[in-house]
Structure formats: C-alpha cells, structure tokens
Design a protein around this motif. Sequence first.
Motif, PDB file in Angstrom:
ATOM      1  N   GLU A  42      55.169 110.700  52.334  1.00 49.70           N
ATOM      2  CA  GLU A  42      54.771 111.910  54.138  1.00 49.70           C
ATOM      3  C   GLU A  42      53.715 112.955  52.641  1.00 49.70           C
ATOM      4  OE1 GLU A  42      58.753 112.971  54.627  1.00 49.70           O
ATOM      5  OE2 GLU A  42      59.169 111.620  56.308  1.00 49.70           O
ATOM      6  N   ARG A  43      54.193 112.985  51.475  1.00 52.28           N
ATOM      7  CA  ARG A  43      52.779 114.136  51.172  1.00 52.28           C
ATOM      8  C   ARG A  43      51.465 113.861  50.965  1.00 52.28           C
ATOM      9  NH1 ARG A  43      57.080 114.057  46.533  1.00 52.28           N
ATOM     10  NH2 ARG A  43      55.972 111.839  45.741  1.00 52.28           N
ATOM     11  N   ALA A  46      50.746 114.599  55.208  1.00 53.31           N
ATOM     12  CA  ALA A  46      51.551 115.667  55.575  1.00 53.31           C
ATOM     13  C   ALA A  46      50.208 116.564  56.303  1.00 53.31           C
ATOM     14  CB  ALA A  46      52.013 116.150  54.244  1.00 53.31           C
ATOM     15  N   ASP A  47      49.409 116.310  55.334  1.00 53.62           N
ATOM     16  CA  ASP A  47      48.160 117.508  56.329  1.00 53.62           C
ATOM     17  C   ASP A  47      47.433 116.352  56.458  1.00 53.62           C
ATOM     18  OD1 ASP A  47      49.187 119.460  54.847  1.00 53.62           O
ATOM     19  OD2 ASP A  47      48.247 118.716  52.552  1.00 53.62           O
ATOM     20  N   SER A 135      53.901 113.381  64.543  1.00 55.53           N
ATOM     21  CA  SER A 135      54.323 113.154  63.226  1.00 55.53           C
ATOM     22  C   SER A 135      55.044 111.553  63.528  1.00 55.53           C
ATOM     23  CB  SER A 135      55.018 114.059  62.599  1.00 55.53           C
ATOM     24  OG  SER A 135      54.907 115.610  62.657  1.00 55.53           O
ATOM     25  N   LEU A 140      56.053 109.630  59.984  1.00 58.25           N
ATOM     26  CA  LEU A 140      56.238 110.601  59.293  1.00 58.25           C
ATOM     27  C   LEU A 140      57.872 111.641  60.371  1.00 58.25           C
ATOM     28  CD1 LEU A 140      52.822 112.533  58.468  1.00 58.25           C
ATOM     29  CD2 LEU A 140      54.699 110.661  56.488  1.00 58.25           C
TER      30      LEU A 140
END
Length: 204
Positions: A42-43, A46-47, A135, A140
């Motif tokens: 997810e990190r 995330a972007d 997402s 995610l």
Amino acid sequence: MTGWFRGLGLVSVVLLSACATTRPVTHHEGDGVTLGQQADRERVLADTNHWTLQGKLSVSDGNDNHSGGLTWKQDGDRYEFTIRAPVTGRSFRLTGGPDGAELDGLDGGPRRGPNAETLMAQTVGWQLPMAELKSWVLGLRADAGPADIRFGDDRLPSQLVQDGWTVDYKAWDATRQPAMPSKVFAEKPPYKVRLAIESWQLGQ
C-alpha cells in the motif's frame, strides 16, 4: 437502456472464461508478516494514479448481464473508461474527474452527470463504484471507511469488504513487483462487477 447494451450480455461467460485461472478460494486473517507485506504494497502503490489497464469487464444487476473489452486510463483525478462491444465493435467512453463525468457513444449523443456512479446508474442502470474501484483494482483499501481484509495462502489479499461491497481477488500477477491483481470480482447484491485484467502499464 439501449439495445446494444442488452446485447453485450450474450458473450459475458465466454469473455470471462478466457481470463486468468481462478485460484482456490482461501480467506485467512493476516498475521504480522502478511499485514506487513500488505502495508508495504500500500505504501508503494499509494501514489499510483497514472496507469492504463487492458482487460474485460462484466456487470450484472441480478437480471441483465453486460460485458465487453475494457481500456481504463487513469491520469491523476481524471479517467477514461472505454468499453468495446464484443460482436459489433461499437464502444462507449466514460470520461471525467472532480468536475463531473461524460458518457459518449449512446444513441442520442453524450450524457453528462455530477460523477461516474450517478451517470452510469441513470443512463444504463449500472452500479459501478468508480471511486472505490480505483483503489480496489490495485489491491488497496479505498478511502471509504473501515475495511476488512483477508489473505490467501500466497499472502496476497483474497477478499476485501468495504462500503457494502465484497471484493474477491480471484487471481494475481505475481511476476510483477509489487504483485498486481489480474481478476477482481466485486459484489453488492444484487449488483456484480467482474474485471479480468490482461495487462498493466503503471506510470502511463
């Protein structure tokens, strides 16, 4: 609903049968290692808001089924969602962003609405959770409140329950780093959305 939308349902089973092999359904609560791996995914992702995927989409309201080839281009807050009818080759294109959505390709000319969800529901009767799906399709959790996530034996997400929808990850492309979903089924009875992804292009 226009006639060509009704015709899409005739080949939905054929389209999805050609997609990635479904993995055995296993749902385990995450342990420290699994949850840590998911946090890392997810990190990293995330972007990730610039990507293109190619695949097949099937949508059902419990009575009618519709499907077609899909190209989904995400460019930040803006999206282009093109679905091609499998027999006629006719397509429609859903585009938009924070300022609203437009659906082009239907008889009678383009239709506009405040967002993709409202526009699709009003024009073709599809319940398509576009905001969350952006997402979920990456594997995610969406920014839509609490989410219950479970994992398969491969330590990748197997099921995500959020905002009234149950999202089952039937297959992953583990050759990518990080691994990316290749078959995503979302259901909020009586509505079902099935997405089989043939290719990912991140950053494009």
